[in-house]
Motif scaffolding. Structure first.
Motif, PDB file in Angstrom:
ATOM      1  N   HIS A  27       0.804  -1.234   0.000  1.00 39.50           N
ATOM      2  CA  HIS A  27       0.000   0.000   0.000  1.00 39.50           C
ATOM      3  C   HIS A  27       0.830   1.273   0.000  1.00 39.50           C
ATOM      4  O   HIS A  27       1.519   1.588   0.967  1.00 39.50           O
ATOM      5  N   GLU A 122      -8.550   2.637  -3.700  1.00 42.46           N
ATOM      6  CA  GLU A 122      -8.752   2.666  -2.240  1.00 42.46           C
ATOM      7  C   GLU A 122     -10.077   3.364  -1.986  1.00 42.46           C
ATOM      8  O   GLU A 122     -10.150   4.572  -1.834  1.00 42.46           O
ATOM      9  N   TRP A 149     -13.435   3.938   1.794  1.00 45.78           N
ATOM     10  CA  TRP A 149     -12.373   4.451   2.672  1.00 45.78           C
ATOM     11  C   TRP A 149     -13.023   4.749   4.026  1.00 45.78           C
ATOM     12  O   TRP A 149     -14.173   4.369   4.259  1.00 45.78           O
ATOM     13  N   HIS A 194      -9.862  -0.332   6.163  1.00 47.65           N
ATOM     14  CA  HIS A 194     -10.801   0.809   6.226  1.00 47.65           C
ATOM     15  C   HIS A 194     -12.263   0.403   6.360  1.00 47.65           C
ATOM     16  O   HIS A 194     -13.121   1.252   6.592  1.00 47.65           O
ATOM     17  N   HIS A 215      -3.299  -2.748   4.413  1.00 47.75           N
ATOM     18  CA  HIS A 215      -2.556  -1.917   5.374  1.00 47.75           C
ATOM     19  C   HIS A 215      -3.298  -1.788   6.708  1.00 47.75           C
ATOM     20  O   HIS A 215      -3.796  -0.735   7.055  1.00 47.75           O
ATOM     21  N   ARG A 226      -8.891   0.873  12.883  1.00 44.37           N
ATOM     22  CA  ARG A 226      -8.230   0.594  11.597  1.00 44.37           C
ATOM     23  C   ARG A 226      -7.483  -0.751  11.645  1.00 44.37           C
ATOM     24  O   ARG A 226      -7.007  -1.248  10.639  1.00 44.37           O
ATOM     25  N   ASP A 284       1.984   2.020   3.795  1.00 41.43           N
ATOM     26  CA  ASP A 284       1.124   3.210   3.808  1.00 41.43           C
ATOM     27  C   ASP A 284       1.935   4.483   4.119  1.00 41.43           C
ATOM     28  O   ASP A 284       1.454   5.363   4.831  1.00 41.43           O
TER      29      ASP A 284
END
Ligand SMILES: [Zn+2]
Length: 352
Positions: A27, A122, A149, A194, A215, A226, A284
């Motif tokens: 990611h 994403e 997201w 997410h 991620h 998360r 990320d």
């Protein structure tokens, strides 16, 4: 708090591992950053901002998100297409890097010692309720997607943002279920980072192909929505997926600067829950993106969030894992092999 100090012996072992084996990052918000920097007048962005670090870290595959910021959602689909186009233009003269979208082109890129880039959405907020637009995105080179997201979309509700702590309820909508079916039909991979907890449960119940969390870390190590619970990590591994190790300090929980220590704790926990075949790197890294985005909006850059300075520092993380007693063979899988195997399995064999 003091972070892990890497001993020379492990640093050398890690450097050798990264020289001889492929590393993968599941990611990076690359396409969005390239578009923003091009709009600011920069050119050759990957060459100037990333290429040397990717080489230093021995990266063979970078998964680039196409992420549309809230400020661009009103013309989100167009913004997504602009990002894809900007990245293609930026890579046009860069012989060391190549966009791929099928197993055959990924294998070929690796055999020819190129750095492969795989594109995915994403969040699918930009296609509204219309899963048919997935076909158009696939034509443009998109290989996968997450439904949403950290916000509300037509397909599902995202979890809260990494800097917040609140439970978001509500799972997949009927449109979301249709989108999952369409993605399976098109052989697009599905990312659950997410998503909120109910969304994860719904995905797990209806998907037939292995999904991935590109991620997200362990919630029992750091309590962020998360991150994934032990139960979710078990389910992710059970169906053949991978958890990409996120190196944002709000997700690792290394707010006092003990970045390597916290990254290692997430890996140790995931090894215990999922075994060595289901963990990868999905860093990320976003400081470079955020700097560019703030500059475009005339805002002051916010404080650094990345636990690793750049992709070259992946070697330090690998060294830290070795120093914690994780074997070279297991580390080799975590740094790239697991993710490569996943993508070689999940991508269509040839380009359509
Ligand atoms: Zn993200």
């Amino acid at each position: 708090m003091k972070d892990i100090q890497i001993e020379e012996k492990y640093r050398r072992q890690a450097e050798k591992l990264h020289r001889e084996n492929p590393a993968v990052d599941a990611h990076l918000d690359l396409a969005g950053e390239v578009l923003i920097r091009r709009q600011l007048g920069e050119r050759d962005i990957v060459r100037h901002h990333y290429l040397d670090d990717w080489k230093r870290g021995g990266f063979s595959l970078i998964v680039s998100s196409v992420f549309v910021e809230n400020r661009n959602l009103s013309n989100g689909f167009e913004n997504a297409l602009q990002q894809i186009d900007a990245l293609k233009k930026d890579l046009a003269d860069l012989t060391e890097v190549r966009l791929v979208s099928c197993a055959e082109s990924l294998k070929k890129a690796i055999a020819e010692k190129k750095i492969a880039i795989l594109l995915y959405m994403e969040g699918l907020e930009v296609i509204g309720e219309d899963p048919e637009l997935l076909t158009e995105l696939k034509k443009q080179g998109i290989s996968g997607a997450s439904l949403v997201w950290s916000r509300k979309g037509a397909f599902a509700n995202g979890c809260c943002r990494a800097t917040e702590h609140r439970q978001v309820r509500g799972g997949l909508t009927t449109h979301g279920r249709n989108a999952v079916r369409k993605m399976e039909e098109l052989s697009l991979f599905l990312d659950v980072s997410h998503l909120n907890d109910k969304g994860f449960e719904d995905i797990q119940a209806i998907t037939e192909r292995p999904f991935i969390a590109t991620h997200s870390n362990s919630r029992s190590v750091y309590d962020s929505y998360r991150n994934l619970t032990d139960e979710q990590l078990r389910k992710l591994a059970g169906q053949g997926g991978i958890a990409g190790l996120n190196a944002c300090k709000y997700i690792t929980g290394s707010l006092s600067g003990n970045h390597l220590e916290m990254l290692c704790r997430h890996v140790q926990k995931e090894l215990e829950i999922m075994g060595e075949e289901h963990i990868g790197y999905g860093f990320d890294l976003c400081d470079s993106y955020t700097t560019a985005s703030c500059r475009q909006q005339g805002k002051q850059s916010s404080e650094a969030e990345d636990c690793l300075k750049d992709h070259g520092d992946a070697v330090l993380l690998t060294a830290a894992l070795l120093q914690q007693g994780i074997s070279q063979e297991t580390v080799r899988k975590i740094m790239g092999e697991n993710l490569l195997n996943y993508f070689l399995k999940i991508l269509p064999e040839t380009g359509q």
